[in-house]
Design an enzyme around this catalytic site. Structure first.
Site, short mmCIF file in Angstrom:
data_model
loop_
_atom_site.label_atom_id
_atom_site.label_comp_id
_atom_site.label_asym_id
_atom_site.label_seq_id
_atom_site.Cartn_x
_atom_site.Cartn_y
_atom_site.Cartn_z
N LYS A 141 0.92 -1.32 -0.01
CA LYS A 141 -0.01 -0.03 0.01
C LYS A 141 0.94 1.36 0.04
O LYS A 141 0.22 2.18 0.46
CB LYS A 141 -0.82 0.03 1.15
N GLY A 143 2.62 2.07 -2.96
CA GLY A 143 2.61 2.86 -4.50
C GLY A 143 3.43 1.86 -5.30
O GLY A 143 4.00 2.32 -6.40
N THR A 144 3.69 0.60 -4.95
CA THR A 144 4.26 -0.44 -5.57
C THR A 144 4.06 -0.66 -6.87
O THR A 144 4.49 -0.85 -7.92
CB THR A 144 4.86 -1.53 -4.99
#
Length: 384
Positions: A141, A143-144
């Protein structure tokens, strides 16, 4: 007597005509054979592509000559590989490499195929499956998925779309299994995969270092309070009957005692996980992406990722636009598509509302961890 005399006069003349005819015929036949031999030899030494394709097609249709068919395919691939190697071993810029690769395309194809798409096509046909050079190891959570989707438009990056979870869940399957999952890449391309849970898996650093101690690692970090709320929001969408965020986050809220055994809380204690990674990797091998700046300045963050991976800065502002509905940047319409590329519906979802006092308590909890993290990585992410 007259008959004999006439016979003696005619026969020699007839013999001379026959010899002359034979001589002319022999010369003509020799000249024809010579021309044919010259043309045949030139065609054998320097066959055209169409000739090779016809020759291969002929062998393909002859069931008893499968070995010849295989040799024909190998010959054609060898010729193409030699051409590609000349272009790909050139140490110039990525644009120069792309120009070299594209020079083999017909003009109509050059106009319709983007460099990145052409590289993918070539890699799929003639590349090899290799273990990854770089990994996006976290955080969940943070932003991968955005980083993966943005960086994979680079022509020198080939990325696995799914999360293989090799170094945390599937390690017993072995490296050959892991390699088999990877996309085919050319020698000049980087192989990349993303599994955010690696960052918080204690065995992952040792296992990755065992595969290659030179692996480059990318960590996307985000304000740990916002990250925890996003994590809870995702879980709530799948399991609506779970306890409230406050109940899970605190052992005793009145005393401000945070429950660090809850995974959504523990992931955000970045410094604890980083210390484990630094036992096996140098800090210079780890690049930290700001999840907040990824939203406000995606081109800037991707520029730094490209620098870290040793890539030419090809992904720039021109590739992005801000989607106000999702509240997140999206990729502009590719040349081969009629639609822009945005992340899925699960990305950019509205977070559950959390009491302001709860948020302040969590900020106080994370502050000392954040400060140590800033000092360790040499960046102030301004989460406090």
């Amino acid at each position: 007597m007259a008959y004999r005399f006439m016979s003696n006069r005619i026969v020699p003349s007839s013999n001379r005509l026959s010899k002359r005819f034979i001589f002319i015929f022999t010369i003509s036949l020799s000249f024809t054979y010579l021309c044919y031999s010259i043309l045949f030899c030139c065609g054998t030494i320097m066959p055209t592509q169409s000739y090779e394709e016809k020759r291969c097609l002929h062998h393909k249709n002859v069931g008893s000559e499968k070995l010849l068919q295989k040799d024909c395919i190998v010959d054609r691939r060898t010729a193409l590989d030699e051409t590609l190697n000349v272009a790909l071993t050139h140490q110039g810029s990525s644009n120069a490499r792309n120009q070299s690769r594209n020079s083999a395309l017909p003009i109509t194809h050059k106009r319709s195929i983007a460099p990145s798409e052409y590289n993918i096509t070539v890699a799929q046909k003639y590349g090899n499956k290799k273990l990854p050079n770089a990994l996006i190891i976290g955080v969940k959570k943070g932003g991968t998925r955005a980083v993966l989707e943005f960086i994979r438009i680079h022509p020198d990056v080939r990325a696995l779309g799914t999360e293989p979870h090799f170094f945390d869940r599937n390690y017993d399957r072995g490296l050959d299994w892991y390699r088999g999952l990877m996309p085919r890449t050319l020698d000049s391309q980087i192989t990349l995969e993303k599994t955010p849970s690696y960052f918080v898996t204690r065995e992952a650093p040792r296992r990755i270092a065992s595969m290659s101690p030179n692996t480059k690692l990318i960590v996307v970090v985000r304000n740990p309070v916002t990250r925890a709320i996003s994590d809870y929001t995702q879980t709530l969408s799948k399991k609506p009957d779970i306890p409230t965020f406050e109940e899970l986050a605190f052992q005793n809220r009145s005393q401000g005692l945070v429950d660090t055994s809850w995974n959504a809380i523990r992931i955000g204690m970045y410094i604890l996980h980083l210390e484990n990674w630094l036992q096996y990797f140098r800090l210079s091998q780890i690049h930290f992406v700001s999840g907040e700046r990824l939203i406000t300045d995606p081109a800037g963050e991707l520029g730094r990722v490209q620098d870290f991976l040793g890539l030419k800065r090809i992904i720039t502002d021109k590739h992005f636009y801000f989607n106000r509905t999702k509240g997140f940047p999206c990729l502009k319409k590719p040349e081969s598509s009629s639609q822009p590329r945005c992340l899925g519906k699960s990305k950019g979802r509205t977070h559950v509302q959390i009491d302001r006092e709860v948020i302040e308590q969590l900020r106080d909890f994370y502050r000392p961890f954040n400060i140590k993290f800033y000092e360790m990585v040499g960046q102030d992410f301004r989460w406090d």
